[in-house]
Write a protein that holds these residues in place. Structure first.
Motif, PDB file in Angstrom:
ATOM      1  N   THR A 117       0.811  -1.222   0.000  1.00 54.67           N
ATOM      2  CA  THR A 117       0.000   0.000   0.000  1.00 54.67           C
ATOM      3  C   THR A 117       0.843   1.271   0.000  1.00 54.67           C
ATOM      4  O   THR A 117       1.995   1.284   0.441  1.00 54.67           O
ATOM      5  CB  THR A 117      -0.900   0.048   1.253  1.00 54.67           C
ATOM      6  N   TYR A 118       0.222   2.303  -0.485  1.00 56.67           N
ATOM      7  CA  TYR A 118       0.727   3.665  -0.316  1.00 56.67           C
ATOM      8  C   TYR A 118      -0.439   4.456   0.267  1.00 56.67           C
ATOM      9  O   TYR A 118      -1.516   4.509  -0.321  1.00 56.67           O
ATOM     10  CB  TYR A 118       1.186   4.261  -1.648  1.00 56.67           C
ATOM     11  N   VAL A 119      -0.210   5.032   1.425  1.00 55.01           N
ATOM     12  CA  VAL A 119      -1.328   5.611   2.188  1.00 55.01           C
ATOM     13  C   VAL A 119      -1.165   7.115   2.348  1.00 55.01           C
ATOM     14  O   VAL A 119      -0.071   7.602   2.640  1.00 55.01           O
ATOM     15  CB  VAL A 119      -1.404   4.963   3.594  1.00 55.01           C
ATOM     16  N   THR A 120      -2.252   7.818   2.150  1.00 52.83           N
ATOM     17  CA  THR A 120      -2.275   9.257   2.447  1.00 52.83           C
ATOM     18  C   THR A 120      -3.419   9.535   3.408  1.00 52.83           C
ATOM     19  O   THR A 120      -4.548   9.101   3.178  1.00 52.83           O
ATOM     20  CB  THR A 120      -2.464  10.083   1.166  1.00 52.83           C
ATOM     21  N   LYS A 121      -3.110  10.218   4.482  1.00 52.17           N
ATOM     22  CA  LYS A 121      -4.125  10.519   5.488  1.00 52.17           C
ATOM     23  C   LYS A 121      -4.222  12.035   5.673  1.00 52.17           C
ATOM     24  O   LYS A 121      -3.210  12.728   5.629  1.00 52.17           O
ATOM     25  CB  LYS A 121      -3.766   9.858   6.820  1.00 52.17           C
ATOM     26  N   GLU A 122      -5.421  12.473   5.884  1.00 51.19           N
ATOM     27  CA  GLU A 122      -5.613  13.904   6.096  1.00 51.19           C
ATOM     28  C   GLU A 122      -6.528  14.120   7.292  1.00 51.19           C
ATOM     29  O   GLU A 122      -7.498  13.383   7.490  1.00 51.19           O
ATOM     30  CB  GLU A 122      -6.237  14.541   4.857  1.00 51.19           C
ATOM     31  N   ARG A 123      -6.200  15.126   8.056  1.00 50.61           N
ATOM     32  CA  ARG A 123      -7.044  15.464   9.207  1.00 50.61           C
ATOM     33  C   ARG A 123      -7.282  16.969   9.197  1.00 50.61           C
ATOM     34  O   ARG A 123      -6.331  17.751   9.097  1.00 50.61           O
ATOM     35  CB  ARG A 123      -6.341  15.061  10.505  1.00 50.61           C
ATOM     36  N   VAL A 124      -8.535  17.345   9.274  1.00 53.52           N
ATOM     37  CA  VAL A 124      -8.897  18.763   9.355  1.00 53.52           C
ATOM     38  C   VAL A 124      -9.433  19.012  10.754  1.00 53.52           C
ATOM     39  O   VAL A 124     -10.394  18.369  11.184  1.00 53.52           O
ATOM     40  CB  VAL A 124      -9.965  19.125   8.296  1.00 53.52           C
ATOM     41  N   THR A 125      -8.809  19.923  11.438  1.00 52.24           N
ATOM     42  CA  THR A 125      -9.247  20.240  12.802  1.00 52.24           C
ATOM     43  C   THR A 125      -9.724  21.690  12.865  1.00 52.24           C
ATOM     44  O   THR A 125      -9.513  22.467  11.929  1.00 52.24           O
ATOM     45  CB  THR A 125      -8.107  20.045  13.817  1.00 52.24           C
ATOM     46  N   GLY A 126     -10.368  22.008  13.944  1.00 56.49           N
ATOM     47  CA  GLY A 126     -10.809  23.388  14.147  1.00 56.49           C
ATOM     48  C   GLY A 126     -12.108  23.726  13.455  1.00 56.49           C
ATOM     49  O   GLY A 126     -12.440  24.902  13.268  1.00 56.49           O
ATOM     50  N   LEU A 127     -12.858  22.688  13.052  1.00 55.87           N
ATOM     51  CA  LEU A 127     -14.160  22.946  12.436  1.00 55.87           C
ATOM     52  C   LEU A 127     -15.101  23.504  13.501  1.00 55.87           C
ATOM     53  O   LEU A 127     -15.033  23.124  14.670  1.00 55.87           O
ATOM     54  CB  LEU A 127     -14.745  21.651  11.861  1.00 55.87           C
TER      55      LEU A 127
END
Lengths: 347, 169
Positions: A117-127
């Motif tokens: 696998t090649y994994v990309t993760k994203e997290r958006v905070t402060g919503l």
């Protein structure tokens, strides 16, 4: 798909299909688009990389190599406390996983499977906060699964069912110690887990021959090891995981076939330095509907969408709202239809 | 409690869909009208194999594609004429325990099917006068493809070229 059944499926489709306009080139463009698609998302206990659940049905025949290239997008923008949805979420995540699956038939009954696998993760905070949203993205080579599968009961024309067992492990190819601006990132933002894990796997399928429909159940259990992160003073162990899948697969129209799956996943709580991590672990039940199109004798294209039916998480966790994936499968050996010299067994 | 009810409802619907979908796909092939092809027994065909080649259509009771070929292909005038003129045609149920003479031995049709390594239905076998298998064709073929295949075999073109070369010279 499974040898004999695949033959029968392809036989059914022979001479009935008109949709030849969708070329392999078009498909490759689609795959490339999927690969460069803006990567959102992330996971938590919700397992980012679909390593286990992606395992395809059955085993390839001796000497055959089957490759699968999958793009999997997991949108994690719901917030749950136990089985109840909360509306005051301040973050959302997504994970995009590119997965290469290799299946090779070592003997008539034994096969090897590798998933990388090649994994990309994203997290958006402060919503929903005055400070505004902040986005953090990580990516890298993920972990890999290596399995040996053995067909205890091999499906033939005269025996419409099969039973396959498998065992292997997850190799920690991915990094588990990524930092951002000098800060150590949480385990769920790392591309890998850092641990060697053991996996038990089984598949049972039955073919309703008069309609060429396959019913199956595919189950696995993963016992996770632990890993040191950021030096040696941070020991982390992901919770053991049970995956139970039941479904059916059969012809739809022309060269299209459908697949329906009910997917249950149960994960124990993670451990950090011997203590249970809060808000990790839980139970999820998803439904997946997929469509497969036989592009040629060697290539097939699959697209699937998955939605949660039920989840009961430990503590409060972000959790999946939907998953979509697209796969291209390649089989070294052509579908064995058409004219061949001699007995069928010689071909 | 409310979420549990919704969950149960969703599970019931999904299970229903999984179970019902197989039956949405209707098998259109019906029992066939086989007025077109003169099917004879394997034993009779082998006895007369000096005169014509033998075509064996290996099928199964549950094989939808086989039924479809009976209905759509073997009733085609051009196909049936060609078969009746140039071949002895045999239908064989691969699960049958009926015994047939193969190279001097009596074996069941199932044993024969297994011995030659059938992996899919329908399979069409072509035998020469020595009861040797010339070749096999697996899967569905429409009337046009069938005419090409039969012509390829009966003209002995298979001795010098592949079916692809024969079809696209």
């Amino acid at each position: 798909m499974i040898g004999v059944n695949m033959i029968k499926l392809s036989s059914f489709f022979r001479g009935t299909l008109c949709v030849r306009g969708l070329s392999i080139t078009s498909f490759l463009v689609l795959i490339v688009l999927a690969a460069v698609f803006p990567l959102k998302a992330q996971t938590c206990s919700c397992a980012g990389a679909p390593l286990i659940s992606s395992q395809s049905l059955g085993i390839p025949e001796k000497g055959n190599l089957v490759l699968g290239l999958t793009g999997n997008y997991n949108n994690i923008d719901k917030l749950y406390s136990g089985a109840e949805e909360l509306n005051n979420r301040t973050s959302e995540r997504s994970t995009f996983t590119s997965l290469l699956e290799i299946n090779y038939g070592l003997t008539e009954r034994l096969s090897f499977t590798g998933a990388f696998t090649y994994v990309t993760k994203e997290r958006v905070t402060g919503l929903q906060t005055q400070s505004g949203a902040q986005t953090l993205q990580t990516s890298g080579i993920g972990d890999a699964v290596l399995l040996l599968k053995y067909s205890l009961i091999k499906q033939t024309l005269w025996k419409p069912y099969q039973f396959v067992i498998g065992g292997g492990g997850k190799a920690p190819l991915g990094s588990n110690s990524l930092r951002s601006q000098g800060l150590s990132l949480n385990a769920d933002m790392q591309p890998g887990t850092g641990s060697w894990d053991g996996i038990g796997w089984m598949l049972f399928s039955y073919t309703l021959r008069s309609k060429n429909i396959h019913f199956f159940t595919m189950n696995s259990y993963k016992i996770n090891g632990s890993a040191e992160r950021f030096g040696s003073n941070d020991n982390y162990r992901f919770g053991d995981e049970l995956n139970v899948i039941a479904g059916s697969q059969g012809p739809a129209f022309n060269k299209f076939s459908y697949g329906l799956k009910l997917k249950y996943r149960s994960s124990k709580q993670d451990l950090r330095n011997g203590s249970f991590m809060p808000s990790t672990g839980g139970k999820w039940l998803n439904a997946e509907l997929g469509v497969t199109f036989q592009l040629s004798d060697r290539f097939s294209l699959q697209a699937a969408g998955e939605i949660p039916l039920y989840r009961d998480v430990v503590g409060t966790q972000p959790t999946t709202s939907y998953i979509v994936n697209t796969s291209l499968f390649f089989s070294l050996k052509k579908l064995k239809s058409g004219f061949n010299f001699g007995k069928p067994i010689n071909n | 409690m409310k979420s549990l009810m919704i969950f149960c409802k969703q599970v019931v619907i999904i299970i229903f869909l999984i179970l019902a979908l197989p039956f949405v796909y209707e098998v259109k092939a019906q029992p066939t009208d086989e007025n077109g092809v003169n099917w004879i027994s394997y034993a009779d065909a082998i006895k007369q194999a000096e005169e014509k080649k033998v075509m064996v259509f290996l099928e199964a009771e549950w094989c939808v594609v086989c039924k479809r070929m009976h209905k759509e292909v073997f009733t085609d005038n051009e196909v049936s004429s060609l078969i009746n003129r140039d071949f002895f045609a045999v239908k064989m149920d691969i699960e049958s325990q009926d015994r047939i003479p193969v190279n001097g031995n009596m074996v069941s049709k199932m044993e024969y099917s297994k011995s030659i390594g059938i992996y899919g239905t329908p399979t069409i076998l072509f035998l020469d006068r020595n009861e040797d298998i010339i070749g096999n064709f697996v899967g569905y073929s429409d009337s046009g493809e069938m005419v090409t295949l039969l012509t390829y075999i009966v003209s002995d073109a298979y001795l010098t070229e592949s079916l692809e070369e024969y079809t696209n010279p």
